[in-house]
Scaffold this motif. Structure first.
Motif, PDB file in Angstrom:
ATOM      1  N   TRP A   1      15.569  10.082  -7.190  1.00  0.00           N
ATOM      2  CA  TRP A   1      16.161   8.732  -6.446  1.00  0.00           C
ATOM      3  C   TRP A   1      15.261   8.655  -5.144  1.00  0.00           C
ATOM      4  N   ASP A   2      15.184   9.767  -4.485  1.00  0.00           N
ATOM      5  CA  ASP A   2      14.351   9.633  -3.174  1.00  0.00           C
ATOM      6  C   ASP A   2      12.996   9.249  -3.429  1.00  0.00           C
ATOM      7  N   TYR A   3      12.307   9.666  -4.215  1.00  0.00           N
ATOM      8  CA  TYR A   3      10.896   9.002  -4.559  1.00  0.00           C
ATOM      9  C   TYR A   3      11.259   7.489  -5.102  1.00  0.00           C
ATOM     10  N   ASN A   4      11.866   7.336  -6.164  1.00  0.00           N
ATOM     11  CA  ASN A   4      11.960   6.172  -6.846  1.00  0.00           C
ATOM     12  C   ASN A   4      12.498   4.968  -6.005  1.00  0.00           C
ATOM     13  N   SER A   5      13.504   5.440  -5.025  1.00  0.00           N
ATOM     14  CA  SER A   5      14.073   4.055  -4.308  1.00  0.00           C
ATOM     15  C   SER A   5      13.188   3.652  -3.094  1.00  0.00           C
ATOM     16  N   ALA A   6      11.908   4.357  -2.806  1.00  0.00           N
ATOM     17  CA  ALA A   6      11.365   3.987  -1.621  1.00  0.00           C
ATOM     18  C   ALA A   6      10.792   2.550  -1.711  1.00  0.00           C
ATOM     19  N   ALA A   7      10.392   2.116  -3.003  1.00  0.00           N
ATOM     20  CA  ALA A   7       9.991   0.807  -3.133  1.00  0.00           C
ATOM     21  C   ALA A   7      10.645  -0.352  -2.648  1.00  0.00           C
ATOM     22  N   ALA A   8      11.962  -0.003  -2.414  1.00  0.00           N
ATOM     23  CA  ALA A   8      13.000  -0.849  -2.020  1.00  0.00           C
ATOM     24  C   ALA A   8      12.979  -1.129  -0.481  1.00  0.00           C
ATOM     25  N   ASN A   9      12.252  -0.178   0.209  1.00  0.00           N
ATOM     26  CA  ASN A   9      12.368  -0.079   1.552  1.00  0.00           C
ATOM     27  C   ASN A   9      11.156  -0.641   2.124  1.00  0.00           C
ATOM     28  N   THR A  10      11.280  -1.057   3.561  1.00  0.00           N
ATOM     29  CA  THR A  10      10.073  -1.609   4.362  1.00  0.00           C
ATOM     30  C   THR A  10       9.431  -0.376   5.067  1.00  0.00           C
ATOM     31  N   PRO A  11       8.168  -0.369   5.201  1.00  0.00           N
ATOM     32  CA  PRO A  11       7.587   0.619   6.265  1.00  0.00           C
ATOM     33  C   PRO A  11       8.262   0.997   7.300  1.00  0.00           C
ATOM     34  N   ALA A  12       9.070   0.013   7.981  1.00  0.00           N
ATOM     35  CA  ALA A  12       9.793   0.472   9.123  1.00  0.00           C
ATOM     36  C   ALA A  12      10.822   1.395   8.739  1.00  0.00           C
ATOM     37  N   GLU A  13      11.414   0.857   7.628  1.00  0.00           N
ATOM     38  CA  GLU A  13      12.698   1.700   7.463  1.00  0.00           C
ATOM     39  C   GLU A  13      12.312   2.944   6.856  1.00  0.00           C
TER      40      GLU A  13
ATOM     41  N   GLY B   1       7.193   7.151  -1.074  1.00  0.00           N
ATOM     42  CA  GLY B   1       8.229   7.860  -1.777  1.00  0.00           C
ATOM     43  C   GLY B   1       8.102   9.336  -1.093  1.00  0.00           C
ATOM     44  N   LEU B   2       6.837   9.643  -0.873  1.00  0.00           N
ATOM     45  CA  LEU B   2       6.791  10.929   0.069  1.00  0.00           C
ATOM     46  C   LEU B   2       7.424  10.892   1.110  1.00  0.00           C
ATOM     47  N   LEU B   3       7.476   9.855   1.854  1.00  0.00           N
ATOM     48  CA  LEU B   3       7.948   9.771   3.230  1.00  0.00           C
ATOM     49  C   LEU B   3       9.556  10.058   3.114  1.00  0.00           C
ATOM     50  N   LYS B   4      10.059   9.369   2.005  1.00  0.00           N
ATOM     51  CA  LYS B   4      11.632   9.221   1.877  1.00  0.00           C
ATOM     52  C   LYS B   4      12.104  10.796   1.230  1.00  0.00           C
ATOM     53  N   HIS B   5      11.202  11.028   0.436  1.00  0.00           N
ATOM     54  CA  HIS B   5      11.784  12.664  -0.226  1.00  0.00           C
ATOM     55  C   HIS B   5      11.515  13.730   0.766  1.00  0.00           C
ATOM     56  N   LEU B   6      10.460  13.646   1.793  1.00  0.00           N
ATOM     57  CA  LEU B   6      10.490  14.680   2.816  1.00  0.00           C
ATOM     58  C   LEU B   6      11.723  14.496   3.762  1.00  0.00           C
ATOM     59  N   ALA B   7      12.189  13.160   3.992  1.00  0.00           N
ATOM     60  CA  ALA B   7      13.191  12.829   4.792  1.00  0.00           C
ATOM     61  C   ALA B   7      14.559  13.664   4.165  1.00  0.00           C
TER      62      ALA B   7
ATOM     63  N   GLN C   1       0.982  -1.164   0.080  1.00  0.00           N
ATOM     64  CA  GLN C   1       0.017   0.133  -0.027  1.00  0.00           C
ATOM     65  C   GLN C   1       0.908   1.171  -0.044  1.00  0.00           C
ATOM     66  N   LEU C   2       1.929   1.303   0.665  1.00  0.00           N
ATOM     67  CA  LEU C   2       2.783   2.367   0.623  1.00  0.00           C
ATOM     68  C   LEU C   2       3.366   2.598  -0.649  1.00  0.00           C
ATOM     69  N   HIS C   3       3.429   1.673  -1.405  1.00  0.00           N
ATOM     70  CA  HIS C   3       3.981   1.898  -2.749  1.00  0.00           C
ATOM     71  C   HIS C   3       2.955   1.836  -3.802  1.00  0.00           C
ATOM     72  N   THR C   4       1.756   2.069  -3.563  1.00  0.00           N
ATOM     73  CA  THR C   4       0.879   2.192  -4.480  1.00  0.00           C
ATOM     74  C   THR C   4       0.681   3.587  -5.100  1.00  0.00           C
ATOM     75  N   ARG C   5       0.452   3.618  -6.332  1.00  0.00           N
ATOM     76  CA  ARG C   5       0.440   4.901  -6.894  1.00  0.00           C
ATOM     77  C   ARG C   5      -0.922   5.174  -7.117  1.00  0.00           C
ATOM     78  N   HIS C   6      -1.277   6.697  -7.122  1.00  0.00           N
ATOM     79  CA  HIS C   6      -2.483   7.257  -7.430  1.00  0.00           C
ATOM     80  C   HIS C   6      -2.322   7.876  -9.142  1.00  0.00           C
ATOM     81  N   GLU C   7      -2.664   6.923  -9.912  1.00  0.00           N
ATOM     82  CA  GLU C   7      -2.441   7.135 -11.393  1.00  0.00           C
ATOM     83  C   GLU C   7      -3.085   8.643 -11.702  1.00  0.00           C
ATOM     84  N   PRO C   8      -2.607   9.173 -12.667  1.00  0.00           N
ATOM     85  CA  PRO C   8      -1.412   8.876 -13.464  1.00  0.00           C
ATOM     86  C   PRO C   8      -0.320   9.313 -12.741  1.00  0.00           C
TER      87      PRO C   8
END
Length: 171
Positions: free
Chosen positions: A86-98, A49-55, A35-42
């Protein structure tokens, strides 16, 4: 927690930043990795990605701009030329806890840096160490205002993404 309706300038600025940080956190809490990696198309935006970007944004503005430090990990080893998002795109490789740990640790560091600056005689007028050569330097006040804008904009994105995932709405 609502932002403060009264207080000095620093308390109100920090209160609004904290309110918006908490709003984003609330939008992402309780979701699975999928769910954290679900996109709201388009859009390609995701809550993860927002969590990682804002970090990253917090780290950049408080540690790198205000204090003039170099990137810390995980940002230091990124090839930003190869993937400027990268901050947005790489988030899919992270767990929610990370993702939450990174978000929370970066905010704690931003708060520590802000506390230090506010304890000086300059306070909100503390001038940032780093700034483009052709622009005036920014101060802590500017950075806090920018954090309100940045977190506010992305909290709005988070509202739409979360509602599209499970219908959740609210702050």
């Amino acid at each position: 927690m609502a932002p403060p309706e009264q207080g000095d300038e620093a308390a109100q600025l920090r209160g609004y930043v904290d309110f918006l940080r908490d709003s984003l956190r609330m939008k992402a809490e309780g979701l699975t990795a999928k769910q954290l990696h679900t996109r709201h198309e388009p859009s390609a935006l995701t809550l993860g990605g927002l969590l990682k970007h804002l970090a990253f944004v917090e780290h950049w503005w408080f540690s790198c701009v205000l204090h003039g430090r170099d990137f810390a990990e995980p940002w230091a080893s990124v090839d930003w030329d190869a993937d400027e998002d990268w901050d947005y795109n790489s988030a899919a490789a992270n767990t929610p806890a990370e993702l939450f740990a990174l978000f929370d640790a970066t905010i704690a560091e931003s708060d520590r840096i802000t506390d230090e600056a506010l304890a000086t005689p300059e306070g909100l007028d503390t001038i940032a160490v780093r700034h483009p050569a052709d622009e005036d330097p920014v101060n802590l006040r500017y950075i806090l205002l920018h954090m309100i804008e940045e977190h506010g904009r992305h909290a709005g994105h988070a509202d739409l993404i979360r509602e599209s995932i499970d219908g959740s709405t609210g702050e």
